[in-house]
Write a protein that holds these residues in place. Sequence first.
Motif, PDB file in Angstrom:
ATOM      1  N   UNK A 135     -16.012   3.078   2.588  1.00 37.85           N
ATOM      2  CA  UNK A 135     -15.087   2.934   4.216  1.00 37.85           C
ATOM      3  C   UNK A 135     -14.076   2.970   4.456  1.00 37.85           C
ATOM      4  N   UNK A 136     -12.896   2.790   3.346  1.00 37.97           N
ATOM      5  CA  UNK A 136     -11.448   2.874   3.928  1.00 37.97           C
ATOM      6  C   UNK A 136     -11.468   4.878   3.497  1.00 37.97           C
ATOM      7  N   UNK A 137     -10.173   5.002   4.787  1.00 35.61           N
ATOM      8  CA  UNK A 137     -10.002   6.209   4.996  1.00 35.61           C
ATOM      9  C   UNK A 137      -8.710   6.432   4.771  1.00 35.61           C
ATOM     10  N   UNK A 138      -7.744   5.498   5.106  1.00 38.79           N
ATOM     11  CA  UNK A 138      -6.791   5.063   4.935  1.00 38.79           C
ATOM     12  C   UNK A 138      -6.170   4.638   3.482  1.00 38.79           C
ATOM     13  N   UNK A 139      -5.451   4.316   2.795  1.00 36.72           N
ATOM     14  CA  UNK A 139      -5.195   3.945   1.754  1.00 36.72           C
ATOM     15  C   UNK A 139      -3.007   3.499   1.552  1.00 36.72           C
ATOM     16  N   UNK A 140      -2.499   2.841   1.562  1.00 38.23           N
ATOM     17  CA  UNK A 140      -0.995   2.940   1.766  1.00 38.23           C
ATOM     18  C   UNK A 140      -1.018   2.337   0.298  1.00 38.23           C
ATOM     19  N   UNK A 141       0.609   3.179  -0.084  1.00 36.95           N
ATOM     20  CA  UNK A 141       0.798   2.073  -1.820  1.00 36.95           C
ATOM     21  C   UNK A 141       1.716   1.650  -0.592  1.00 36.95           C
ATOM     22  N   UNK A 142       2.127   0.299  -0.776  1.00 38.19           N
ATOM     23  CA  UNK A 142       2.566  -0.870  -0.374  1.00 38.19           C
ATOM     24  C   UNK A 142       3.865  -2.003  -1.169  1.00 38.19           C
ATOM     25  N   UNK A 143       3.390  -0.954  -2.420  1.00 42.65           N
ATOM     26  CA  UNK A 143       4.140  -1.598  -3.416  1.00 42.65           C
ATOM     27  C   UNK A 143       5.642  -1.777  -3.170  1.00 42.65           C
ATOM     28  N   UNK A 144       6.741  -1.185  -3.167  1.00 43.07           N
ATOM     29  CA  UNK A 144       8.032  -1.283  -2.208  1.00 43.07           C
ATOM     30  C   UNK A 144       8.619  -2.413  -1.897  1.00 43.07           C
ATOM     31  N   UNK A 145       7.269  -2.949  -0.895  1.00 46.88           N
ATOM     32  CA  UNK A 145       7.268  -3.852  -0.262  1.00 46.88           C
ATOM     33  C   UNK A 145       7.029  -4.738  -0.601  1.00 46.88           C
ATOM     34  N   UNK A 146       6.990  -5.686  -1.502  1.00 43.62           N
ATOM     35  CA  UNK A 146       5.697  -6.046  -2.631  1.00 43.62           C
ATOM     36  C   UNK A 146       6.800  -7.572  -2.324  1.00 43.62           C
TER      37      UNK A 146
END
Length: 257
Positions: free
Chosen positions: A143-154
């Motif tokens: 289902x997902x069509x957007x994946x964000x790397x949010x590591x820098x705001x972990x």
Amino acid sequence: VLVIAPHPDDETLGCAGAVLLHQAEGAKVAVAIATDGRASRTRPCAPSEMANLRRREAEEAARRLGVELDWIGLPERAWTPRELGPRLAAAFARLDPDLVYAPSRVDLHPEHHQVARTLADVPGLERTRVRVYPIFVPLTPALANVALDVSKVAAQIEQALLAHDTQAHNIRRGLRMKRYTARWHGFATYGEEFLELSGAAYAELHRTAPESWSQRFVGVRLAPFRDPLAYLVAIGERRRLARLAADPACDRSGARP
Ligand SMILES: [Zn+2]
């Protein structure tokens, strides 16, 4: 950007990383929380006291995320779409969002379903893009069509989650979900995935009666099995929604990677 959360903590569990990244890019973000979370049983206190606690936690989480909080706060498990609809419509009229983060019918939680169903009828939704966020059930590449790397705001995500002090069990699960997503996509620490679609398509997918959606609630307390159960139990509904979302009438164009 407007985040619609059925309960206090869904905003942070669902899309805290995305919210922080939007703000870093200069976007204004508001969070509307539909119910007051009074049904939580994690403290030996009256429902009204739990509602007060959770409102304070939501205010603190909003402060840590740097977002405006629209506390709708209808009594959990004792509200109707007739009450929520006008409150959501008012938020849309006031904020005129371009992008809306919304709960989904894949999450198998009756109250998330009701909020999604109510949102489908809100005037102005059709002018927005919607990103469906997962809480209990991972969207997965089905289902997902957007994946964000949010590591820098972990660290900021963790701080915002910790504001929801009464919901420690949810915090651990929420961080696990973000780690699974990171692992799946090869991100360093945390990832968040979404199904992005037009507001009209979201409305189309959520306009049927929630009773016709998969209803098996995975909020089970079988802790060690909970994550795989949440994954497995939603396979059918994920497939069904993916089929519906792939319909040409359901515009997913413009979804950004
Ligand atoms: Zn919730």
